[in-house]
Write a protein that holds these residues in place. Structure first.
Motif, mmCIF file in Angstrom:
data_model
loop_
_atom_site.group_PDB
_atom_site.id
_atom_site.type_symbol
_atom_site.label_atom_id
_atom_site.label_comp_id
_atom_site.label_asym_id
_atom_site.label_seq_id
_atom_site.Cartn_x
_atom_site.Cartn_y
_atom_site.Cartn_z
ATOM 1 N N ALA A 1 0.832 -1.205 0.000
ATOM 2 C CA ALA A 1 0.000 0.000 0.000
ATOM 3 C C ALA A 1 0.867 1.256 0.000
ATOM 4 O O ALA A 1 0.556 2.246 -0.685
ATOM 5 C CB ALA A 1 -0.931 -0.010 1.213
ATOM 6 N N ARG A 2 1.947 1.219 0.737
ATOM 7 C CA ARG A 2 2.832 2.379 0.787
ATOM 8 C C ARG A 2 3.514 2.619 -0.554
ATOM 9 O O ARG A 2 3.810 3.766 -0.926
ATOM 10 C CB ARG A 2 3.884 2.173 1.882
ATOM 11 C CG ARG A 2 4.884 3.317 2.018
ATOM 12 C CD ARG A 2 4.201 4.627 2.331
ATOM 13 N NE ARG A 2 5.145 5.742 2.352
ATOM 14 C CZ ARG A 2 4.790 7.015 2.460
ATOM 15 N NH1 ARG A 2 3.520 7.343 2.557
ATOM 16 N NH2 ARG A 2 5.708 7.963 2.470
ATOM 17 N N VAL B 1 -6.442 7.009 -1.602
ATOM 18 C CA VAL B 1 -6.671 5.994 -0.578
ATOM 19 C C VAL B 1 -7.892 5.147 -0.925
ATOM 20 O O VAL B 1 -7.895 3.929 -0.765
ATOM 21 C CB VAL B 1 -6.858 6.668 0.799
ATOM 22 C CG1 VAL B 1 -7.241 5.638 1.857
ATOM 23 C CG2 VAL B 1 -5.593 7.403 1.210
ATOM 24 N N VAL C 1 -7.053 2.362 -3.442
ATOM 25 C CA VAL C 1 -6.311 1.242 -2.859
ATOM 26 C C VAL C 1 -7.236 0.384 -2.003
ATOM 27 O O VAL C 1 -7.182 -0.854 -2.038
ATOM 28 C CB VAL C 1 -5.125 1.753 -2.019
ATOM 29 C CG1 VAL C 1 -4.339 0.587 -1.437
ATOM 30 C CG2 VAL C 1 -4.211 2.626 -2.872
ATOM 31 N N ARG D 1 -8.244 -3.622 -2.683
ATOM 32 C CA ARG D 1 -8.113 -4.683 -1.682
ATOM 33 C C ARG D 1 -9.397 -5.498 -1.564
ATOM 34 O O ARG D 1 -9.372 -6.733 -1.608
ATOM 35 C CB ARG D 1 -7.771 -4.080 -0.324
ATOM 36 C CG ARG D 1 -7.922 -5.094 0.801
ATOM 37 C CD ARG D 1 -7.628 -4.561 2.163
ATOM 38 N NE ARG D 1 -7.975 -5.583 3.155
ATOM 39 C CZ ARG D 1 -7.499 -5.627 4.373
ATOM 40 N NH1 ARG D 1 -6.632 -4.726 4.763
ATOM 41 N NH2 ARG D 1 -7.869 -6.570 5.213
ATOM 42 N N PHE E 1 -5.164 2.901 5.785
ATOM 43 C CA PHE E 1 -4.500 3.251 4.532
ATOM 44 C C PHE E 1 -4.296 4.761 4.415
ATOM 45 O O PHE E 1 -3.316 5.220 3.819
ATOM 46 C CB PHE E 1 -5.305 2.731 3.349
ATOM 47 C CG PHE E 1 -5.123 1.256 3.083
ATOM 48 C CD1 PHE E 1 -4.436 0.452 3.968
ATOM 49 C CD2 PHE E 1 -5.646 0.668 1.950
ATOM 50 C CE1 PHE E 1 -4.261 -0.903 3.744
ATOM 51 C CE2 PHE E 1 -5.473 -0.684 1.699
ATOM 52 C CZ PHE E 1 -4.779 -1.469 2.598
ATOM 53 N N ASP F 1 -0.724 6.548 3.906
ATOM 54 C CA ASP F 1 -0.523 7.524 2.836
ATOM 55 C C ASP F 1 0.036 8.839 3.372
ATOM 56 O O ASP F 1 0.846 9.499 2.705
ATOM 57 C CB ASP F 1 -1.862 7.785 2.139
ATOM 58 C CG ASP F 1 -1.726 8.702 0.942
ATOM 59 O OD1 ASP F 1 -1.240 8.238 -0.110
ATOM 60 O OD2 ASP F 1 -2.100 9.890 1.053
ATOM 61 N N LEU G 1 -0.966 -3.269 -6.383
ATOM 62 C CA LEU G 1 -2.380 -3.422 -6.037
ATOM 63 C C LEU G 1 -2.752 -4.891 -5.860
ATOM 64 O O LEU G 1 -3.502 -5.248 -4.947
ATOM 65 C CB LEU G 1 -3.260 -2.779 -7.100
ATOM 66 C CG LEU G 1 -3.273 -1.249 -7.127
ATOM 67 C CD1 LEU G 1 -4.162 -0.747 -8.259
ATOM 68 C CD2 LEU G 1 -3.757 -0.687 -5.789
ATOM 69 N N VAL H 1 -1.404 -5.899 -2.535
ATOM 70 C CA VAL H 1 -2.287 -5.466 -1.444
ATOM 71 C C VAL H 1 -3.459 -6.427 -1.300
ATOM 72 O O VAL H 1 -3.787 -6.892 -0.196
ATOM 73 C CB VAL H 1 -2.802 -4.033 -1.704
ATOM 74 C CG1 VAL H 1 -3.925 -3.683 -0.736
ATOM 75 C CG2 VAL H 1 -1.671 -3.029 -1.567
ATOM 76 N N SER I 1 -3.733 -9.383 1.645
ATOM 77 C CA SER I 1 -4.799 -9.118 2.606
ATOM 78 C C SER I 1 -5.816 -10.250 2.647
ATOM 79 O O SER I 1 -6.347 -10.569 3.719
ATOM 80 C CB SER I 1 -5.502 -7.802 2.272
ATOM 81 O OG SER I 1 -6.202 -7.889 1.044
#
Length: 298
Positions: free
Chosen positions: A28-29, A37, A40, A44, A86, A90, A215, A218, A222
């Motif tokens: 994510a970073r 945000v 992203v 997920r 998130f 960010d 992506l 992520v 997750s």
């Protein structure tokens, strides 16, 4: 052979889940600033829904929503927690954001006592303190370059994510008695997508091919982390699960050192050791190894 205590079955899986959650934060970073945000968050949960669309037909199962209200609350609390987590990543980077989010076990432990009637024994209480201190040392060592915790939107978002995470875990614990892990995960993904979609549409940014890998990272990390976490939480209390997941900040620091070339600092290494010791003590593994077994009375 005597049966393995339930808390031993839960804690090892939670360690794996913590590592995968650290990978999620890392990915994510890597797209922070290039995507909103909301985008992203939606990526997920969309990947999670695709996984479940394949999972249920392949296993021949159907979603179970025995208590629809509680099932929906789990998803709303969880989706809100991810969005604000998130946002913190960010705004203030992985380290400080993970530190703030890792405070959720304190909220979950308090809520678990009053709502679920759970008891926190001496091992759990001591382990929770030790792992929280260890995680703080790890993260503090990573912000010595001037990127610290400052009052602002990012810090407030991280704190709010911890509160919502605690509430989501309490709902999860209440559901695990009669609801399978996949059905709970469905609530998380469905309501999480609904939560993030308006923010994604409001601040939509163009996608490029080099963003697809992070992506997918992520989403996939997750999915694996959340399924393992949801299943394992059926074998531990909210406080006990919270202790083990305090490893996520330590793992986040380790990934930064290995994959981003961040220096290994002595304070971070001490924090990681304190964190691991807290996990072993709080889950009852260290006491069983260090303390002599009690003998039956004659």
């Amino acid at each position: 052979m005597p049966p393995i205590p339930e808390r031993f079955r839960g804690s090892p899986l939670l360690v794996v889940s913590s590592l995968l959650f650290a990978f999620m934060a890392f990915f994510a970073r890597s797209v922070a600033g290039r995507l909103s945000v909301g985008q992203v968050v939606c990526a997920r949960f969309a990947i999670g829904l695709v996984f479940l669309a394949l999972y249920f037909p392949l296993t021949g199962q159907r979603p179970r929503m025995g208590r629809p209200g509680l099932w929906a609350l789990r998803g709303l609390f969880g989706g809100g927690s991810v969005y604000f987590y998130f946002m913190a990543i960010d705004r203030i980077a992985v380290g400080p954001a993970s530190l703030l989010n890792s405070c959720w076990p304190l909220c979950a432990a308090i809520l678990g006592i009053f709502i679920l009637g759970e008891r926190v024994n001496g091992y759990l209480a001591t382990g929770l303190v030790a792992t929280t201190v260890g995680a703080g040392l790890v993260i503090w060592s990573t912000v010595q370059d001037g990127v610290g915790l400052t009052l602002g939107t990012g810090a407030l978002a991280g704190a709010l994510s911890a509160v919502l995470s605690g509430a989501a875990v309490i709902a999860l614990r209440a559901l695990r008695g009669d609801t399978d892990a996949a059905s709970i995960f469905l609530s998380f993904c469905f309501f999480g997508l609904l939560f993030g979609l308006p923010f994604a549409l409001q601040d939509w940014r163009p996608l490029s091919w080099d963003m697809l890998g992070p992506l997918l990272g992520v989403g996939l990390s997750s999915v694996a982390a959340q399924m393992i976490f949801t299943y394992a939480m059926g074998y531990v209390t909210a406080a006990g699960g919270g202790i083990t997941t305090q490893l996520t900040p330590a793992f986040s620091w380790l990934l930064g050192a290995l994959l981003l070339g961040e220096p290994l600092q002595p304070l971070a290494m001490v924090g990681a050791l304190v964190c691991m010791s807290g996990v072993l003590w709080g889950t009852g593994l260290a006491p069983r190894l260090l303390l002599p077994a009690s003998r039956p009375s004659p």
